[in-house]
Design a protein around this motif. Structure first.
Motif, PDB file in Angstrom:
ATOM      1  N   PRO A  45       0.683  -1.164  -0.070  1.00  0.00           N
ATOM      2  CA  PRO A  45      -0.115  -0.064   0.140  1.00  0.00           C
ATOM      3  C   PRO A  45       0.707   1.376   0.085  1.00  0.00           C
ATOM      4  CG  PRO A  45      -0.782  -1.756   1.482  1.00  0.00           C
ATOM      5  CD  PRO A  45       0.183  -2.091   1.090  1.00  0.00           C
ATOM      6  N   ALA A  46       2.075   1.165   0.632  1.00  0.00           N
ATOM      7  CA  ALA A  46       2.731   2.365   0.650  1.00  0.00           C
ATOM      8  C   ALA A  46       3.847   2.571  -0.554  1.00  0.00           C
ATOM      9  CB  ALA A  46       3.797   2.412   1.915  1.00  0.00           C
ATOM     10  N   VAL A  47       4.278   1.458  -1.007  1.00  0.00           N
ATOM     11  CA  VAL A  47       5.102   1.575  -2.271  1.00  0.00           C
ATOM     12  C   VAL A  47       4.593   1.377  -3.360  1.00  0.00           C
ATOM     13  CG1 VAL A  47       7.106   0.538  -0.766  1.00  0.00           C
ATOM     14  CG2 VAL A  47       5.864  -0.953  -2.103  1.00  0.00           C
ATOM     15  N   ALA A  48       3.545   0.646  -3.710  1.00  0.00           N
ATOM     16  CA  ALA A  48       2.973   0.454  -5.137  1.00  0.00           C
ATOM     17  C   ALA A  48       2.591   1.667  -5.522  1.00  0.00           C
ATOM     18  CB  ALA A  48       1.712  -0.283  -5.037  1.00  0.00           C
ATOM     19  N   PRO A  49       2.030   2.758  -5.245  1.00  0.00           N
ATOM     20  CA  PRO A  49       1.957   3.966  -5.960  1.00  0.00           C
ATOM     21  C   PRO A  49       3.189   4.629  -6.563  1.00  0.00           C
ATOM     22  CG  PRO A  49       0.702   4.199  -3.819  1.00  0.00           C
ATOM     23  CD  PRO A  49       1.669   2.889  -3.878  1.00  0.00           C
ATOM     24  N   LEU A  50       4.407   4.272  -5.734  1.00  0.00           N
ATOM     25  CA  LEU A  50       5.702   4.851  -6.589  1.00  0.00           C
ATOM     26  C   LEU A  50       6.083   4.241  -7.880  1.00  0.00           C
ATOM     27  CD1 LEU A  50       7.639   5.020  -3.172  1.00  0.00           C
ATOM     28  CD2 LEU A  50       6.604   6.832  -4.271  1.00  0.00           C
ATOM     29  N   LEU A  51       5.319   3.206  -7.984  1.00  0.00           N
ATOM     30  CA  LEU A  51       5.765   2.201  -9.320  1.00  0.00           C
ATOM     31  C   LEU A  51       5.133   3.012 -10.583  1.00  0.00           C
ATOM     32  CD1 LEU A  51       4.917  -1.215  -8.352  1.00  0.00           C
ATOM     33  CD2 LEU A  51       7.128  -0.456  -8.754  1.00  0.00           C
ATOM     34  N   LEU A  52       4.173   4.015 -10.456  1.00  0.00           N
ATOM     35  CA  LEU A  52       3.214   4.771 -11.299  1.00  0.00           C
ATOM     36  C   LEU A  52       3.868   5.659 -12.098  1.00  0.00           C
ATOM     37  CD1 LEU A  52      -0.086   4.782  -9.575  1.00  0.00           C
ATOM     38  CD2 LEU A  52       0.553   3.068 -11.159  1.00  0.00           C
ATOM     39  N   ALA A  53       5.200   6.239 -11.289  1.00  0.00           N
ATOM     40  CA  ALA A  53       5.948   7.267 -11.947  1.00  0.00           C
ATOM     41  C   ALA A  53       7.256   7.002 -12.375  1.00  0.00           C
ATOM     42  CB  ALA A  53       5.957   8.672 -11.150  1.00  0.00           C
ATOM     43  N   ARG A  55      10.000   8.629 -12.424  1.00  0.00           N
ATOM     44  CA  ARG A  55      10.761   9.081 -11.214  1.00  0.00           C
ATOM     45  C   ARG A  55      11.135   8.310  -9.953  1.00  0.00           C
ATOM     46  NH1 ARG A  55       9.932  15.125 -10.332  1.00  0.00           N
ATOM     47  NH2 ARG A  55       7.754  14.204 -10.219  1.00  0.00           N
ATOM     48  N   THR A  56       9.998   8.051  -9.573  1.00  0.00           N
ATOM     49  CA  THR A  56       9.999   7.247  -8.157  1.00  0.00           C
ATOM     50  C   THR A  56       9.918   5.821  -8.254  1.00  0.00           C
ATOM     51  OG1 THR A  56       7.463   7.394  -8.240  1.00  0.00           O
ATOM     52  CG2 THR A  56       8.682   9.141  -7.220  1.00  0.00           C
ATOM     53  N   ARG A  57      10.005   5.144  -9.453  1.00  0.00           N
ATOM     54  CA  ARG A  57       9.857   3.737  -9.671  1.00  0.00           C
ATOM     55  C   ARG A  57      11.014   2.981  -9.201  1.00  0.00           C
ATOM     56  NH1 ARG A  57       8.594   3.188 -15.675  1.00  0.00           N
ATOM     57  NH2 ARG A  57       6.819   4.077 -14.764  1.00  0.00           N
ATOM     58  N   LYS A  58      12.100   3.594  -8.895  1.00  0.00           N
ATOM     59  CA  LYS A  58      13.429   2.911  -8.438  1.00  0.00           C
ATOM     60  C   LYS A  58      13.282   2.561  -6.785  1.00  0.00           C
ATOM     61  CE  LYS A  58      15.651   7.454  -7.709  1.00  0.00           C
ATOM     62  NZ  LYS A  58      16.504   8.351  -7.996  1.00  0.00           N
ATOM     63  N   TRP A  59      12.343   3.413  -6.206  1.00  0.00           N
ATOM     64  CA  TRP A  59      12.340   3.027  -4.826  1.00  0.00           C
ATOM     65  C   TRP A  59      11.443   1.764  -4.421  1.00  0.00           C
ATOM     66  CZ3 TRP A  59      15.671   5.728  -2.441  1.00  0.00           C
ATOM     67  CH2 TRP A  59      16.364   6.900  -2.994  1.00  0.00           C
ATOM     68  N   PRO A  60      10.630   1.544  -4.927  1.00  0.00           N
ATOM     69  CA  PRO A  60      10.149   0.230  -4.513  1.00  0.00           C
ATOM     70  C   PRO A  60      10.994  -1.136  -5.190  1.00  0.00           C
ATOM     71  CG  PRO A  60       8.291   1.550  -5.613  1.00  0.00           C
ATOM     72  CD  PRO A  60       9.695   2.159  -5.844  1.00  0.00           C
ATOM     73  N   ILE A  61      11.684  -0.841  -6.090  1.00  0.00           N
ATOM     74  CA  ILE A  61      12.873  -1.742  -6.695  1.00  0.00           C
ATOM     75  C   ILE A  61      13.847  -2.025  -5.265  1.00  0.00           C
ATOM     76  CG2 ILE A  61      14.410  -2.633  -8.419  1.00  0.00           C
ATOM     77  CD1 ILE A  61      12.576  -1.181 -10.382  1.00  0.00           C
ATOM     78  N   ARG A  62      14.392  -0.772  -4.924  1.00  0.00           N
ATOM     79  CA  ARG A  62      15.246  -0.683  -3.997  1.00  0.00           C
ATOM     80  C   ARG A  62      14.929  -1.472  -2.752  1.00  0.00           C
ATOM     81  NH1 ARG A  62      18.012   5.109  -5.106  1.00  0.00           N
ATOM     82  NH2 ARG A  62      18.757   4.725  -7.192  1.00  0.00           N
ATOM     83  N   PHE A  63      13.532  -1.151  -2.364  1.00  0.00           N
ATOM     84  CA  PHE A  63      13.138  -1.991  -1.321  1.00  0.00           C
ATOM     85  C   PHE A  63      13.143  -3.320  -1.274  1.00  0.00           C
ATOM     86  CE2 PHE A  63       9.399  -3.283   1.157  1.00  0.00           C
ATOM     87  CZ  PHE A  63       9.512  -3.016   2.517  1.00  0.00           C
ATOM     88  N   ALA A  64      12.743  -3.619  -2.321  1.00  0.00           N
ATOM     89  CA  ALA A  64      12.601  -5.257  -2.758  1.00  0.00           C
ATOM     90  C   ALA A  64      13.927  -5.734  -2.488  1.00  0.00           C
ATOM     91  CB  ALA A  64      11.892  -5.542  -3.884  1.00  0.00           C
ATOM     92  N   VAL A  65      15.009  -5.092  -3.138  1.00  0.00           N
ATOM     93  CA  VAL A  65      16.292  -5.712  -2.893  1.00  0.00           C
ATOM     94  C   VAL A  65      16.687  -5.820  -1.541  1.00  0.00           C
ATOM     95  CG1 VAL A  65      18.739  -5.261  -3.658  1.00  0.00           C
ATOM     96  CG2 VAL A  65      17.011  -4.839  -5.404  1.00  0.00           C
ATOM     97  N   TRP A  66      16.407  -4.811  -0.728  1.00  0.00           N
ATOM     98  CA  TRP A  66      16.817  -4.685   0.644  1.00  0.00           C
ATOM     99  C   TRP A  66      16.189  -5.906   1.255  1.00  0.00           C
ATOM    100  CZ3 TRP A  66      13.781  -3.325   4.964  1.00  0.00           C
ATOM    101  CH2 TRP A  66      14.820  -2.970   6.051  1.00  0.00           C
ATOM    102  N   VAL A  67      14.817  -5.937   1.120  1.00  0.00           N
ATOM    103  CA  VAL A  67      14.346  -6.985   1.845  1.00  0.00           C
ATOM    104  C   VAL A  67      14.788  -8.542   1.480  1.00  0.00           C
ATOM    105  CG1 VAL A  67      11.884  -8.406   2.022  1.00  0.00           C
ATOM    106  CG2 VAL A  67      12.080  -5.896   2.139  1.00  0.00           C
ATOM    107  N   ALA A  68      15.265  -8.734   0.214  1.00  0.00           N
ATOM    108  CA  ALA A  68      15.755  -9.780  -0.383  1.00  0.00           C
ATOM    109  C   ALA A  68      16.929 -10.117   0.210  1.00  0.00           C
ATOM    110  CB  ALA A  68      15.900  -9.830  -1.945  1.00  0.00           C
TER     111      ALA A  68
END
Length: 222
Positions: A45-53, A55-68
């Motif tokens: 719910p917090a990171v999915a909206p960032l995928l829409l733009a 400029r901000t798409r990189k942040w959900p990807i970086r979060f997923a890498v950090w979790v992984a």
């Protein structure tokens, strides 16, 4: 004095390979521990909206890498890469495209200086190159660093960032030939005398044609 050998720059994922190696590696790391997937889902719910733009798409990807990579250090990556590669089924399609390997070997046979510049993870790309008998080719790739118990981007060999990273390794532009599949590499293509696009999408091809003074050659390797 002899002329210096021409420098040939290859992208890696989806140029030499059939799939995005880093994407598949980090997805594998997330899936092997259910709690990691659960943490990503809980954050949607917090990171999915960032995928829409863009400029901000990189942040959900970086979060997923950090979790992984939570609980993992940089020193653990080679073993994880090896485990990931071993997990690929024996009947799985080879990671490298045959036509791509032929092209790389053709440049090497002509005495050209071949270098691979990729946003993929350095130990991951290196392991695949080693298995293909191309481990001696210089590799300029992305690295990770520790952060809050996991790993995050350190140097990202992507887009315009490839240019200074290649120069730092002794492969300063201009380059004789550049191969890529994506318009993200426009800053690299603009510094190449010859440009080859591997199975580009119509949108990608249009963007590159608009930005380049020369018409790139399209190769159908996939």
């Amino acid at each position: 004095m002899a002329e210096p050998a021409p420098v040939v720059v290859f992208d890696f994922d989806l140029t030499l390979t059939r799939w995005d190696t880093a994407d598949r590696f980090f997805r594998w790391m997330l899936k092997r521990d259910p709690w990691r997937c659960g943490l990503v889902v809980a954050a949607l719910p917090a990171v999915a909206p960032l995928l829409l733009a863009r400029r901000t798409r990189k942040w959900p990807i970086r979060f997923a890498v950090w979790v992984a990579t939570l609980g993992r250090g940089v020193e653990s990556l080679p073993a994880l890469v090896e485990e990931h590669i071993q997990s690929l089924s024996p009947g799985h399609e080879p990671v490298f495209l045959p036509a791509a390997l032929d092209q790389v070997r053709s440049h090497l046979a002509q005495g050209h200086r071949v270098v691979i510049a990729t946003g993929s993870l350095e130990p991951l790309a290196q392991a695949f190159l080693d298995r293909a008998g191309l481990g001696d080719i210089p590799l300029v790739a992305s690295t990770l660093r520790p952060f809050l118990g996991g790993l995050v981007r350190d140097q990202h060999c992507f887009g315009a960032g490839k240019v200074p990273m290649l120069a730092a390794r002794g492969f300063a532009p201009p380059w004789a030939v550049v191969y890529t599949d994506h318009h993200a590499d426009l800053p690299v293509l603009q510094l190449g005398h010859q440009c080859y696009l591997i199975n580009p999408t119509p949108r990608c091809l249009a963007r590159i044609k608009q930005a380049l003074p020369l018409v790139p050659t399209v190769l159908a390797w996939r």
